[in-house]
Scaffold this active site. Structure first.
Site, PDB file in Angstrom:
ATOM      1  N   SER A   1      50.548  81.106  19.147  1.00  0.00           N
ATOM      2  CA  SER A   1      50.767  79.754  18.609  1.00  0.00           C
ATOM      3  C   SER A   1      51.955  79.103  19.298  1.00  0.00           C
ATOM      4  CB  SER A   1      50.995  79.811  17.099  1.00  0.00           C
ATOM      5  OG  SER A   1      49.858  80.311  16.434  1.00  0.00           O
ATOM      6  N   GLU A   2      53.069  79.848  19.403  1.00  0.00           N
ATOM      7  CA  GLU A   2      54.239  79.360  20.123  1.00  0.00           C
ATOM      8  C   GLU A   2      54.966  80.494  20.825  1.00  0.00           C
ATOM      9  OE1 GLU A   2      53.709  76.131  17.009  1.00  0.00           O
ATOM     10  OE2 GLU A   2      54.096  78.275  16.762  1.00  0.00           O
ATOM     11  N   THR A   3      55.709  80.114  21.852  1.00  0.00           N
ATOM     12  CA  THR A   3      56.633  80.993  22.552  1.00  0.00           C
ATOM     13  C   THR A   3      57.964  80.272  22.632  1.00  0.00           C
ATOM     14  OG1 THR A   3      54.878  82.000  23.888  1.00  0.00           O
ATOM     15  CG2 THR A   3      57.114  82.159  24.754  1.00  0.00           C
TER      16      THR A   3
END
Length: 298
Positions: A50-52
């Site tokens: 979903s995010e980094t």
């Protein structure tokens, strides 16, 4: 392996859970100095989460005043703020120091994360998000058409409303678990409507019928990368929305359950204050557990 390759250590956390393989996964590059915007975006695509997040260390005096500089990327774009990346990155930065607070300097500004430790329980972290901005209240029939819902799916006792605590979401209350479990969002229609109306990029679907009887809301967030197991930024919006609409009391810490349909159960604890009929002091918290360490090299 060529000795000329650049090497960037990273850790992966499962956030909004104290158990591995639950919650929302997050990759954190512990020192991203020297990476370009394009390289950060490419790494986020490679991680396919979903995010980094990318930590950019700087002078300790600056970090004490403004927080640790952190940037957040999805597989498609950089975000000014997101909930589970903020919480997970703060857990990494805290490490074993026992610090009571970690401050992150995000594109949206400084976000503090405070930690609570109780004997026999996993460490709990809670971020303070920006004070909420309430905007459009939407016509239910219009939302049914835009999101690909059925007539009668929306709970008529609560408003469909756009809220931001750093990232804009439109909170859509549904009638119950049966409705929220069969969601099939028309993303093209939804995106066009949200862009046209100023409703942010995503709907956050909630219902007061829950799997866990101790939870206040059951939530789902479907977006261009599939389904999000836990959406801390949207949960902050939902916290403000709940207090404004008397679903939760001022300063009452309540549980939002999310990710159950995708076998990634997440427990997001939220609260907000009502002061002079204005919702302020939105807080979103939970646990995080480290599950992986490695290196990216190129």
């Amino acid at each position: 392996m060529s000795p000329d390759l650049r090497r960037f250590p990273f850790a992966q956390f499962d956030v909004f859970s104290s158990q591995p393989f639950e919650g929302n996964s997050l990759a954190v590059l512990t020192d991203a100095r020297g990476l370009s915007d394009q390289q950060m975006q490419a790494i986020a695509r490679e991680m396919n989460l979903s995010e980094t997040t990318f930590i950019l260390p700087r002078d300790p005096k600056v970090e004490r005043e403004r927080g640790v500089r952190v940037r957040i990327f999805t597989v498609q774009e950089e975000l000014p703020f997101a909930g589970h990346p903020t919480l997970g990155t703060a857990f990494l930065l805290r490490g074993s120091t026992g610090a009571a607070e970690v401050k992150l300097d995000l594109n949206v500004g400084t976000v503090p994360v405070r930690f609570e430790e109780k004997s026999g329980q996993p460490v709990f972290g809670e971020m303070t998000q920006a004070d909420p901005k309430f905007s459009l209240t939407h016509d239910r029939e219009t939302i049914v058409r835009a999101a690909g819902l059925r007539d009668g799916d929306i709970d008529p006792s609560l408003p469909v409303q756009t809220v931001s605590t750093g990232l804009v979401f439109t909170v859509v209350p549904l009638r119950g678990l049966e409705v929220i479990r069969r969601l099939h969002v028309d993303f093209k229609s939804a995106s066009e409507y949200l862009e046209r109306s100023g409703g942010g990029k995503f709907f956050y679907f909630v219902t007061r019928e829950t799997v866990d009887p101790t939870a206040r809301l059951h939530a789902r967030m479907l977006f261009y990368n599939g389904e999000d197991p836990a959406t801390g930024s949207a949960a902050g919006c939902a916290a403000a929305w709940m207090v404004a609409n008397r679903v939760a009391q001022s300063d009452e810490r309540v549980l939002i359950e999310q990710g159950i349909e995708m076998q990634r159960p997440s427990r997001i604890f939220v609260r907000a204050s009502l002061r002079d009929n204005t919702v302020v002091n939105v807080r979103v918290g939970g646990n995080a557990v480290e599950v992986l360490r490695g290196e990216i090299f190129f």
